[in-house]
Design a protein around this motif. Structure first.
Motif, mmCIF file in Angstrom:
data_model
loop_
_atom_site.group_PDB
_atom_site.id
_atom_site.type_symbol
_atom_site.label_atom_id
_atom_site.label_comp_id
_atom_site.label_asym_id
_atom_site.label_seq_id
_atom_site.Cartn_x
_atom_site.Cartn_y
_atom_site.Cartn_z
ATOM 1 N N LEU A 175 39.674 44.979 48.626
ATOM 2 C CA LEU A 175 40.801 44.104 48.306
ATOM 3 C C LEU A 175 41.969 44.473 49.204
ATOM 4 N N GLN A 176 42.763 43.480 49.529
ATOM 5 C CA GLN A 176 43.881 43.736 50.432
ATOM 6 C C GLN A 176 45.096 44.278 49.693
ATOM 7 N N VAL A 177 45.379 43.742 48.509
ATOM 8 C CA VAL A 177 46.546 44.189 47.741
ATOM 9 C C VAL A 177 46.200 44.143 46.267
ATOM 10 N N THR A 178 46.562 45.195 45.533
ATOM 11 C CA THR A 178 46.501 45.199 44.074
ATOM 12 C C THR A 178 47.873 45.600 43.552
ATOM 13 N N TRP B 195 37.708 38.051 38.690
ATOM 14 C CA TRP B 195 37.881 36.955 39.641
ATOM 15 C C TRP B 195 38.256 37.519 41.024
ATOM 16 N N ALA B 196 39.189 38.461 41.034
ATOM 17 C CA ALA B 196 39.604 39.079 42.298
ATOM 18 C C ALA B 196 38.524 40.010 42.836
ATOM 19 N N GLY B 197 37.916 40.801 41.942
ATOM 20 C CA GLY B 197 36.896 41.734 42.381
ATOM 21 C C GLY B 197 35.709 41.040 43.008
ATOM 22 N N CYS B 198 35.239 39.952 42.402
ATOM 23 C CA CYS B 198 34.107 39.208 42.937
ATOM 24 C C CYS B 198 34.435 38.641 44.310
ATOM 25 N N ALA C 88 39.359 49.404 38.627
ATOM 26 C CA ALA C 88 38.441 48.992 39.686
ATOM 27 C C ALA C 88 39.155 48.348 40.869
ATOM 28 N N LEU C 89 40.137 47.475 40.601
ATOM 29 C CA LEU C 89 40.791 46.790 41.717
ATOM 30 C C LEU C 89 41.611 47.762 42.566
ATOM 31 N N PHE C 90 42.144 48.802 41.956
ATOM 32 C CA PHE C 90 42.855 49.822 42.737
ATOM 33 C C PHE C 90 41.871 50.607 43.614
ATOM 34 N N LEU C 91 40.698 50.895 43.060
ATOM 35 C CA LEU C 91 39.676 51.559 43.867
ATOM 36 C C LEU C 91 39.236 50.640 44.998
ATOM 37 N N VAL D 76 43.369 58.369 42.070
ATOM 38 C CA VAL D 76 43.722 57.109 42.723
ATOM 39 C C VAL D 76 44.715 56.324 41.879
ATOM 40 N N MET D 77 44.514 56.333 40.570
ATOM 41 C CA MET D 77 45.420 55.592 39.685
ATOM 42 C C MET D 77 46.814 56.206 39.670
#
Length: 273
Positions: free
Chosen positions: A229-232, A198-201, A219-222, A62-63
């Protein structure tokens, strides 16, 4: 400064090492992917990843796809990369969500766990959305998380300890904000623009969340791949000079139609002959 073209921004990202050959070493990236896969919640950044990502090679895949790190599992040491084209692609997706927020006069909350790098990126974006008619959410006062104060200035929520703004991956400060808003009967944000936990929560709570992440914070990419999440946006989140992010921010706000128009000088009439 003129708004950079896409090609000029890509060149700038590589020259300043916001993308391209970034400072984060390969072994650090792989260590974080492995710890996430092994269930270390510190690396989940407030997301609930369940048992979907227990193989670090799946995380690496994924990364490589979403961030542009080297996809070779045998590459264990030395340099790693962020693909600047993927950075700009994500900035354009983020711009579309910011445009939607502006059109809908949405309530938007900004927060950062990387005040040394990304504070002014968030501050400039908040300024632009306020000019467009959005409500920039003010957080409740007196919040405590992780033995620090959750504070807000320049429209951005951050963690403070000992009169110092804190670099944190924790989701606890965002949880404190959202819990306090719910307790007070205040409407939750329509959009959260943030990073780290902050974004993940925010995304895990079901809010629209967009943000930034480094290549050692998978994590945010996953979360984006799962739709939480809508965009990372992939980038090095703490380069040597935070002003290096200015052209990127200008590009983002221009793509969203949120940059203030430069005043034009009145035409000077020629005297009659």
């Amino acid at each position: 400064m003129p708004i950079p073209s896409r090609a000029a921004l890509v060149d700038h990202l590589v020259r300043t090492r916001i993308a391209g050959d970034v400072a984060t070493p390969r072994d650090n990236n792989l260590s974080h992917y492995r710890k996430l896969a092994n269930g270390d919640r510190h690396y989940w950044l407030g997301l609930e990843l369940g048992d979907h990502w227990t193989d670090e090679q799946d995380v690496l895949a994924v990364m490589a796809e979403r961030c542009g790190v080297n996809d070779d599992p045998a590459h264990r040491q030395g340099q790693d990369t962020i693909d600047p084209e993927l950075t700009v692609d994500a900035l354009e997706r983020m711009a579309a969500r910011l445009r939607k927020a502006a059109d809908g006069r949405e309530r938007v909350l900004f927060a950062t766990g990387h005040p040394g790098g990304l504070l002014d990126v968030h501050r400039q974006t908040a300024d632009a959305l306020r000019r467009a008619g959005c409500e920039i959410v003010r957080i409740p006062s007196g919040l405590i998380a992780d033995e620090g104060l959750v504070v807000q200035f320049a429209d951005v929520a951050m963690l403070e300890r000992g009169a110092t703004l804190w670099h944190t991956h924790s989701p606890a400060p965002m949880a404190a904000i959202l819990d306090a808003m719910a307790h007070l009967g205040r409407p939750l944000p329509d959009l959260v623009v943030a990073d780290h936990g902050w974004a993940g929560c925010a995304g895990q709570r079901g809010l629209d969340a967009i943000g930034y992440a480094d290549c050692n914070d998978p994590a945010l990419f996953l979360g984006e791949s799962e739709g939480t999440l809508q965009v990372t946006v992939p980038l090095d989140d703490h380069v040597t000079d935070p002003r290096f992010y200015d052209p990127m921010t200008d590009y983002l706000l221009h793509a969203a139609g949120l940059l203030e128009e430069e005043p034009t000088e009145p035409a000077v009439e020629e005297p009659a002959a």
